[in-house]
Every structure is written in structure tokens, then in C-alpha cells.
Design a protein around this motif. Structure first.
Motif, PDB file in Angstrom:
ATOM      1  N   LYS A  38     -22.174 -12.023 -23.344  1.00 28.84           N
ATOM      2  CA  LYS A  38     -21.779 -11.090 -23.837  1.00 28.84           C
ATOM      3  C   LYS A  38     -21.862  -9.578 -24.504  1.00 28.84           C
ATOM      4  O   LYS A  38     -21.138  -8.876 -24.901  1.00 28.84           O
ATOM      5  CB  LYS A  38     -19.984 -11.080 -24.171  1.00 28.84           C
ATOM      6  CG  LYS A  38     -19.451 -12.590 -23.259  1.00 28.84           C
ATOM      7  CD  LYS A  38     -19.650 -11.875 -21.759  1.00 28.84           C
ATOM      8  CE  LYS A  38     -19.149 -13.546 -21.035  1.00 28.84           C
ATOM      9  NZ  LYS A  38     -18.988 -13.301 -18.973  1.00 28.84           N
ATOM     10  N   ILE A  39     -22.905  -9.079 -24.753  1.00 31.80           N
ATOM     11  CA  ILE A  39     -24.054  -8.649 -25.055  1.00 31.80           C
ATOM     12  C   ILE A  39     -24.764  -7.559 -24.482  1.00 31.80           C
ATOM     13  O   ILE A  39     -24.514  -7.585 -23.115  1.00 31.80           O
ATOM     14  CB  ILE A  39     -25.443  -8.757 -25.833  1.00 31.80           C
ATOM     15  CG1 ILE A  39     -24.772  -9.552 -27.568  1.00 31.80           C
ATOM     16  CG2 ILE A  39     -25.699  -7.459 -26.899  1.00 31.80           C
ATOM     17  CD1 ILE A  39     -26.129 -10.762 -27.932  1.00 31.80           C
ATOM     18  N   LYS A  40     -23.874  -5.810 -24.346  1.00 35.92           N
ATOM     19  CA  LYS A  40     -23.817  -5.175 -23.851  1.00 35.92           C
ATOM     20  C   LYS A  40     -25.444  -4.507 -23.923  1.00 35.92           C
ATOM     21  O   LYS A  40     -25.796  -4.431 -25.204  1.00 35.92           O
ATOM     22  CB  LYS A  40     -23.746  -3.735 -24.048  1.00 35.92           C
ATOM     23  CG  LYS A  40     -23.083  -2.529 -23.143  1.00 35.92           C
ATOM     24  CD  LYS A  40     -22.553  -1.773 -24.041  1.00 35.92           C
ATOM     25  CE  LYS A  40     -21.209  -1.640 -23.521  1.00 35.92           C
ATOM     26  NZ  LYS A  40     -20.432  -0.071 -23.139  1.00 35.92           N
ATOM     27  N   THR A  41     -26.142  -4.600 -22.950  1.00 37.76           N
ATOM     28  CA  THR A  41     -28.130  -4.575 -22.910  1.00 37.76           C
ATOM     29  C   THR A  41     -27.858  -2.867 -22.760  1.00 37.76           C
ATOM     30  O   THR A  41     -27.267  -1.406 -21.782  1.00 37.76           O
ATOM     31  CB  THR A  41     -28.801  -4.857 -22.216  1.00 37.76           C
ATOM     32  OG1 THR A  41     -28.391  -4.626 -21.291  1.00 37.76           O
ATOM     33  CG2 THR A  41     -28.472  -6.741 -22.641  1.00 37.76           C
ATOM     34  N   ARG A  57     -33.187  -1.882 -12.835  1.00 40.30           N
ATOM     35  CA  ARG A  57     -32.921  -2.363 -11.391  1.00 40.30           C
ATOM     36  C   ARG A  57     -33.288  -3.739 -11.760  1.00 40.30           C
ATOM     37  O   ARG A  57     -31.960  -5.248 -11.030  1.00 40.30           O
ATOM     38  CB  ARG A  57     -32.871  -1.997 -10.439  1.00 40.30           C
ATOM     39  CG  ARG A  57     -32.206  -2.480  -9.104  1.00 40.30           C
ATOM     40  CD  ARG A  57     -32.863  -2.365  -7.891  1.00 40.30           C
ATOM     41  NE  ARG A  57     -34.417  -2.114  -7.763  1.00 40.30           N
ATOM     42  CZ  ARG A  57     -35.304  -1.430  -7.274  1.00 40.30           C
ATOM     43  NH1 ARG A  57     -34.633  -0.458  -6.778  1.00 40.30           N
ATOM     44  NH2 ARG A  57     -36.365  -2.146  -7.288  1.00 40.30           N
ATOM     45  N   ASP A  58     -34.473  -3.970 -11.393  1.00 42.30           N
ATOM     46  CA  ASP A  58     -35.172  -4.980 -11.465  1.00 42.30           C
ATOM     47  C   ASP A  58     -35.163  -6.690 -12.567  1.00 42.30           C
ATOM     48  O   ASP A  58     -35.465  -7.857 -12.380  1.00 42.30           O
ATOM     49  CB  ASP A  58     -36.440  -5.406 -11.952  1.00 42.30           C
ATOM     50  CG  ASP A  58     -37.278  -4.111 -10.013  1.00 42.30           C
ATOM     51  OD1 ASP A  58     -36.543  -4.576  -9.363  1.00 42.30           O
ATOM     52  OD2 ASP A  58     -38.712  -4.095 -10.046  1.00 42.30           O
ATOM     53  N   ILE A  59     -34.453  -5.919 -13.842  1.00 36.35           N
ATOM     54  CA  ILE A  59     -34.401  -6.741 -15.239  1.00 36.35           C
ATOM     55  C   ILE A  59     -32.558  -7.255 -15.155  1.00 36.35           C
ATOM     56  O   ILE A  59     -32.590  -7.908 -15.600  1.00 36.35           O
ATOM     57  CB  ILE A  59     -34.754  -6.722 -16.157  1.00 36.35           C
ATOM     58  CG1 ILE A  59     -34.999  -5.637 -16.906  1.00 36.35           C
ATOM     59  CG2 ILE A  59     -36.130  -6.469 -16.173  1.00 36.35           C
ATOM     60  CD1 ILE A  59     -35.301  -4.552 -17.783  1.00 36.35           C
ATOM     61  N   GLY A  60     -31.527  -5.763 -13.792  1.00 39.87           N
ATOM     62  CA  GLY A  60     -30.045  -6.807 -14.912  1.00 39.87           C
ATOM     63  C   GLY A  60     -29.634  -5.281 -15.766  1.00 39.87           C
ATOM     64  O   GLY A  60     -28.271  -5.937 -16.067  1.00 39.87           O
ATOM     65  N   ILE A  61     -30.138  -4.445 -15.772  1.00 39.57           N
ATOM     66  CA  ILE A  61     -29.634  -3.555 -16.920  1.00 39.57           C
ATOM     67  C   ILE A  61     -28.657  -2.515 -16.189  1.00 39.57           C
ATOM     68  O   ILE A  61     -29.913  -2.013 -15.181  1.00 39.57           O
ATOM     69  CB  ILE A  61     -30.726  -3.144 -17.926  1.00 39.57           C
ATOM     70  CG1 ILE A  61     -31.229  -3.618 -18.667  1.00 39.57           C
ATOM     71  CG2 ILE A  61     -30.316  -1.588 -19.092  1.00 39.57           C
ATOM     72  CD1 ILE A  61     -32.034  -2.978 -19.805  1.00 39.57           C
ATOM     73  N   PRO A  62     -27.864  -2.541 -15.931  1.00 40.97           N
ATOM     74  CA  PRO A  62     -27.237  -1.127 -15.415  1.00 40.97           C
ATOM     75  C   PRO A  62     -27.364  -0.042 -15.648  1.00 40.97           C
ATOM     76  O   PRO A  62     -27.819   0.265 -17.024  1.00 40.97           O
ATOM     77  CB  PRO A  62     -25.850  -0.951 -15.987  1.00 40.97           C
ATOM     78  CG  PRO A  62     -25.457  -2.632 -16.769  1.00 40.97           C
ATOM     79  CD  PRO A  62     -27.050  -2.545 -17.327  1.00 40.97           C
TER      80      PRO A  62
END
Length: 101
Positions: A38-41, A57-62
Motif C-alpha cells: 500500500k505504498i504510493k509510487t 504505463r508499462d510498469i504500473g505507475i499512475p
């Protein structure tokens, strides 16, 4: 993607194509940080927003957590700003120029 034209005496001799590629473990790492811990990246990068958006996008960071176009000396200011917003910040860099942040 970036194209680099190599010219000699005013004549283009070749064009070299380059592409930024994330590390194989990056998506898994981001997923574990976000979902399990539950850590915001965030992504803090010197790359332009277009390149950063593709990698994020490819690694899942908003998309709203991308901070692009930041010079090495500006990364310290970005980390300080996030801390002033009340966030606990851990910085992972890929080079010596990221060490001050």
C-alpha cells in the motif's frame, strides 16, 4: 523512441534508433509496493513526459504520479516538496546524479 541522425560533412550517413526500456523486475516491484504494501509510487525522471508516460504505463505507475523533465539538481526539490505534502519518501535512482535526492 528516439532517432539520431549521424552526419559527416553535411551528409547523413546513418540513423540510429533508440528506445528506453524498463528493467524486467520493475513492474513486479511497483505492483508489490502498491498492492501488497500500500505504498504510493511516483516516477521522477529527466525524460520528457511522453517517454515517461510510456514507461510508467508499462510498469504500473499512475499517470498523475509522473514528474517528468526534472534535471538532477531539481530532483532534491521534488523530494522535498513531496515530503512537505506529508509523504514519507524513499528514492530509488539509477545513477550517481540521483544520489542527492
Amino acid at each position: 523512441q528516439t532517432a539520431i541522425a549521424v552526419s559527416l560533412n553535411g551528409r547523413t550517413e546513418c540513423v540510429i534508433g533508440m528506445i528506453d526500456k524498463e528493467k524486467d523486475s520493475a513492474a513486479l516491484t511497483v505492483n508489490v509496493l502498491q498492492e501488497a504494501m500500500k505504498i504510493k509510487t511516483y516516477m521522477l525522471t529527466g525524460d520528457n513526459i511522453r517517454t515517461a508516460s510510456v514507461i510508467a504505463r508499462d510498469i504500473g505507475i499512475p499517470p498523475e504520479n509522473i514528474i517528468a523533465g526534472v534535471l538532477p539538481e531539481g530532483k532534491v526539490d521534488c523530494v522535498n516538496r513531496l515530503q512537505q505534502e506529508g509523504l514519507c519518501v524513499a528514492m530509488i535512482g539509477d545513477g550517481v546524479n540521483d544520489s542527492p535526492a
